[in-house]
Motif scaffolding. Structure first.
Motif, PDB file in Angstrom:
ATOM      1  N   ASN A 143       7.665 -24.028  -0.362  1.00 12.06           N
ATOM      2  CA  ASN A 143       6.329 -23.499  -0.175  1.00 12.06           C
ATOM      3  C   ASN A 143       6.297 -22.086  -0.742  1.00 12.06           C
ATOM      4  OD1 ASN A 143       3.744 -22.973   0.633  1.00 12.06           O
ATOM      5  ND2 ASN A 143       4.256 -22.720   2.779  1.00 12.06           N
ATOM      6  N   TYR A 144       5.708 -21.922  -1.914  1.00 15.92           N
ATOM      7  CA  TYR A 144       5.656 -20.615  -2.555  1.00 15.92           C
ATOM      8  C   TYR A 144       4.376 -19.906  -2.181  1.00 15.92           C
ATOM      9  CZ  TYR A 144       9.619 -22.243  -5.121  1.00 15.92           C
ATOM     10  OH  TYR A 144      10.854 -22.716  -5.433  1.00 15.92           O
ATOM     11  N   LYS A 145       4.489 -18.637  -1.837  1.00 15.11           N
ATOM     12  CA  LYS A 145       3.337 -17.840  -1.474  1.00 15.11           C
ATOM     13  C   LYS A 145       2.522 -17.501  -2.718  1.00 15.11           C
ATOM     14  CE  LYS A 145       5.360 -15.578   2.529  1.00 15.11           C
ATOM     15  NZ  LYS A 145       5.688 -14.277   3.123  1.00 15.11           N
ATOM     16  N   ALA A 146       1.247 -17.236  -2.483  1.00 13.30           N
ATOM     17  CA  ALA A 146       0.352 -16.837  -3.563  1.00 13.30           C
ATOM     18  C   ALA A 146       0.765 -15.479  -4.117  1.00 13.30           C
ATOM     19  CB  ALA A 146      -1.079 -16.777  -3.044  1.00 13.30           C
ATOM     20  N   LEU A 147       0.305 -15.206  -5.339  1.00 17.52           N
ATOM     21  CA  LEU A 147       0.543 -13.928  -5.986  1.00 17.52           C
ATOM     22  C   LEU A 147      -0.794 -13.254  -6.261  1.00 17.52           C
ATOM     23  CD1 LEU A 147       3.144 -14.915  -8.714  1.00 17.52           C
ATOM     24  CD2 LEU A 147       3.581 -13.677  -6.597  1.00 17.52           C
ATOM     25  N   GLY A 148      -0.846 -11.943  -6.081  1.00 10.95           N
ATOM     26  CA  GLY A 148      -2.012 -11.157  -6.450  1.00 10.95           C
ATOM     27  C   GLY A 148      -1.577 -10.063  -7.398  1.00 10.95           C
ATOM     28  N   LEU A 149      -2.320  -9.890  -8.485  1.00 10.29           N
ATOM     29  CA  LEU A 149      -1.940  -8.916  -9.506  1.00 10.29           C
ATOM     30  C   LEU A 149      -3.142  -8.082  -9.929  1.00 10.29           C
ATOM     31  CD1 LEU A 149      -0.699 -11.967 -10.289  1.00 10.29           C
ATOM     32  CD2 LEU A 149       0.629 -10.553 -11.799  1.00 10.29           C
ATOM     33  N   ILE A 150      -2.903  -6.820 -10.190  1.00 10.18           N
ATOM     34  CA  ILE A 150      -3.906  -5.919 -10.738  1.00 10.18           C
ATOM     35  C   ILE A 150      -3.256  -5.128 -11.860  1.00 10.18           C
ATOM     36  CG2 ILE A 150      -5.267  -3.822 -10.321  1.00 10.18           C
ATOM     37  CD1 ILE A 150      -5.861  -4.812  -7.548  1.00 10.18           C
ATOM     38  N   GLU A 151      -4.003  -4.945 -12.954  1.00  9.58           N
ATOM     39  CA  GLU A 151      -3.530  -4.094 -14.042  1.00  9.58           C
ATOM     40  C   GLU A 151      -4.574  -3.014 -14.299  1.00  9.58           C
ATOM     41  OE1 GLU A 151      -1.332  -5.543 -17.664  1.00  9.58           O
ATOM     42  OE2 GLU A 151      -3.286  -5.048 -18.535  1.00  9.58           O
ATOM     43  N   THR A 152      -4.116  -1.775 -14.333  1.00  8.34           N
ATOM     44  CA  THR A 152      -4.988  -0.643 -14.600  1.00  8.34           C
ATOM     45  C   THR A 152      -4.212   0.362 -15.439  1.00  8.34           C
ATOM     46  OG1 THR A 152      -6.540   0.938 -13.603  1.00  8.34           O
ATOM     47  CG2 THR A 152      -4.443   0.600 -12.464  1.00  8.34           C
ATOM     48  N   PHE A 153      -4.810   1.520 -15.679  1.00  6.07           N
ATOM     49  CA  PHE A 153      -4.195   2.521 -16.537  1.00  6.07           C
ATOM     50  C   PHE A 153      -3.773   3.726 -15.703  1.00  6.07           C
ATOM     51  CE2 PHE A 153      -4.150   6.085 -19.470  1.00  6.07           C
ATOM     52  CZ  PHE A 153      -3.432   5.558 -20.522  1.00  6.07           C
ATOM     53  N   GLY A 154      -2.488   4.002 -15.666  1.00  5.87           N
ATOM     54  CA  GLY A 154      -1.985   5.204 -15.012  1.00  5.87           C
ATOM     55  C   GLY A 154      -1.392   4.956 -13.642  1.00  5.87           C
ATOM     56  N   ILE A 155      -0.350   5.694 -13.354  1.00  5.46           N
ATOM     57  CA  ILE A 155       0.391   5.529 -12.097  1.00  5.46           C
ATOM     58  C   ILE A 155      -0.449   5.914 -10.883  1.00  5.46           C
ATOM     59  CG2 ILE A 155       1.500   7.804 -12.182  1.00  5.46           C
ATOM     60  CD1 ILE A 155       3.186   4.578 -10.956  1.00  5.46           C
ATOM     61  N   VAL A 156      -1.295   6.919 -11.001  1.00 10.59           N
ATOM     62  CA  VAL A 156      -2.114   7.337  -9.866  1.00 10.59           C
ATOM     63  C   VAL A 156      -3.040   6.210  -9.433  1.00 10.59           C
ATOM     64  CG1 VAL A 156      -3.921   8.932  -9.120  1.00 10.59           C
ATOM     65  CG2 VAL A 156      -1.975   9.777 -10.448  1.00 10.59           C
ATOM     66  N   PHE A 157      -3.670   5.564 -10.397  1.00  6.55           N
ATOM     67  CA  PHE A 157      -4.594   4.487 -10.069  1.00  6.55           C
ATOM     68  C   PHE A 157      -3.871   3.248  -9.537  1.00  6.55           C
ATOM     69  CE2 PHE A 157      -6.858   6.905 -13.429  1.00  6.55           C
ATOM     70  CZ  PHE A 157      -7.856   7.417 -12.611  1.00  6.55           C
ATOM     71  N   VAL A 158      -2.705   2.958 -10.083  1.00  8.50           N
ATOM     72  CA  VAL A 158      -1.978   1.791  -9.604  1.00  8.50           C
ATOM     73  C   VAL A 158      -1.415   2.050  -8.202  1.00  8.50           C
ATOM     74  CG1 VAL A 158       0.423   2.059 -10.416  1.00  8.50           C
ATOM     75  CG2 VAL A 158      -0.664  -0.149 -10.522  1.00  8.50           C
ATOM     76  N   LEU A 159      -1.049   3.287  -7.911  1.00  6.03           N
ATOM     77  CA  LEU A 159      -0.603   3.601  -6.554  1.00  6.03           C
ATOM     78  C   LEU A 159      -1.748   3.479  -5.557  1.00  6.03           C
ATOM     79  CD1 LEU A 159       1.804   6.602  -7.154  1.00  6.03           C
ATOM     80  CD2 LEU A 159       2.412   4.318  -6.354  1.00  6.03           C
ATOM     81  N   GLU A 160      -2.931   3.936  -5.953  1.00  6.07           N
ATOM     82  CA  GLU A 160      -4.103   3.781  -5.095  1.00  6.07           C
ATOM     83  C   GLU A 160      -4.403   2.306  -4.858  1.00  6.07           C
ATOM     84  OE1 GLU A 160      -7.439   5.017  -2.786  1.00  6.07           O
ATOM     85  OE2 GLU A 160      -5.609   6.015  -3.421  1.00  6.07           O
ATOM     86  N   ALA A 161      -4.323   1.505  -5.923  1.00  5.45           N
ATOM     87  CA  ALA A 161      -4.557   0.065  -5.796  1.00  5.45           C
ATOM     88  C   ALA A 161      -3.526  -0.569  -4.870  1.00  5.45           C
ATOM     89  CB  ALA A 161      -4.513  -0.604  -7.168  1.00  5.45           C
ATOM     90  N   ALA A 162      -2.251  -0.244  -5.058  1.00  5.38           N
ATOM     91  CA  ALA A 162      -1.186  -0.818  -4.239  1.00  5.38           C
ATOM     92  C   ALA A 162      -1.366  -0.438  -2.774  1.00  5.38           C
ATOM     93  CB  ALA A 162       0.178  -0.356  -4.747  1.00  5.38           C
ATOM     94  N   ASP A 163      -1.713   0.810  -2.519  1.00  5.23           N
ATOM     95  CA  ASP A 163      -1.930   1.266  -1.156  1.00  5.23           C
ATOM     96  C   ASP A 163      -3.079   0.496  -0.506  1.00  5.23           C
ATOM     97  OD1 ASP A 163      -1.420   3.201   1.041  1.00  5.23           O
ATOM     98  OD2 ASP A 163      -3.444   3.884   0.543  1.00  5.23           O
ATOM     99  N   ALA A 164      -4.176   0.384  -1.224  1.00  3.63           N
ATOM    100  CA  ALA A 164      -5.333  -0.346  -0.699  1.00  3.63           C
ATOM    101  C   ALA A 164      -4.999  -1.814  -0.471  1.00  3.63           C
ATOM    102  CB  ALA A 164      -6.515  -0.217  -1.658  1.00  3.63           C
TER     103      ALA A 164
END
Length: 100
Positions: free
Chosen positions: A3-24
């Motif tokens: 039973n494999y869990k679902a995956l969620g992915l986001i791609e954006t530009f820049g570490i600050v934005f990806v950290l904000e996305a990951a935190d949220a």
């Protein structure tokens, strides 16, 4: 059959934005942060794993957080039931691989 869990992915530009996305994403739903990958020229993808509903909620929250900061998400995806061979790619993103 596994039973494999679902995956969620986001791609954006820049570490600050990806950290904000990951935190949220991690705050919005019961998901595990798999890791991130600097794709090319500042584009960064972040991956989470959980059940389908949690991944959908997490990705939506991450997208909203990036947009609220005035940036854009270039790509996002939820894979409800990834094939087991996808693990070969996911292991490259894993934070555990980066910090054994």
């Amino acid at each position: 059959m596994n039973n494999y869990k679902a995956l969620g992915l986001i791609e954006t530009f820049g570490i600050v934005f990806v950290l904000e996305a990951a935190d949220a994403m991690c705050k919005a739903a019961d998901v595990d942060l798999i890791g991130f990958e600097n794709v090319a020229s500042g584009y960064i993808s972040v991956l989470v794993r959980g059940d389908v509903g949690a991944c959908k909620a997490a990705v939506e929250s991450g997208i909203r957080a990036v947009k609220e900061m005035g940036s854009e998400v270039y790509s996002s995806l939820v894979i409800p039931s990834p094939h087991h061979d996808i693990e070969k790619i996911i292991s490259r993103y894993s934070l555990e691989t980066l910090n054994p």
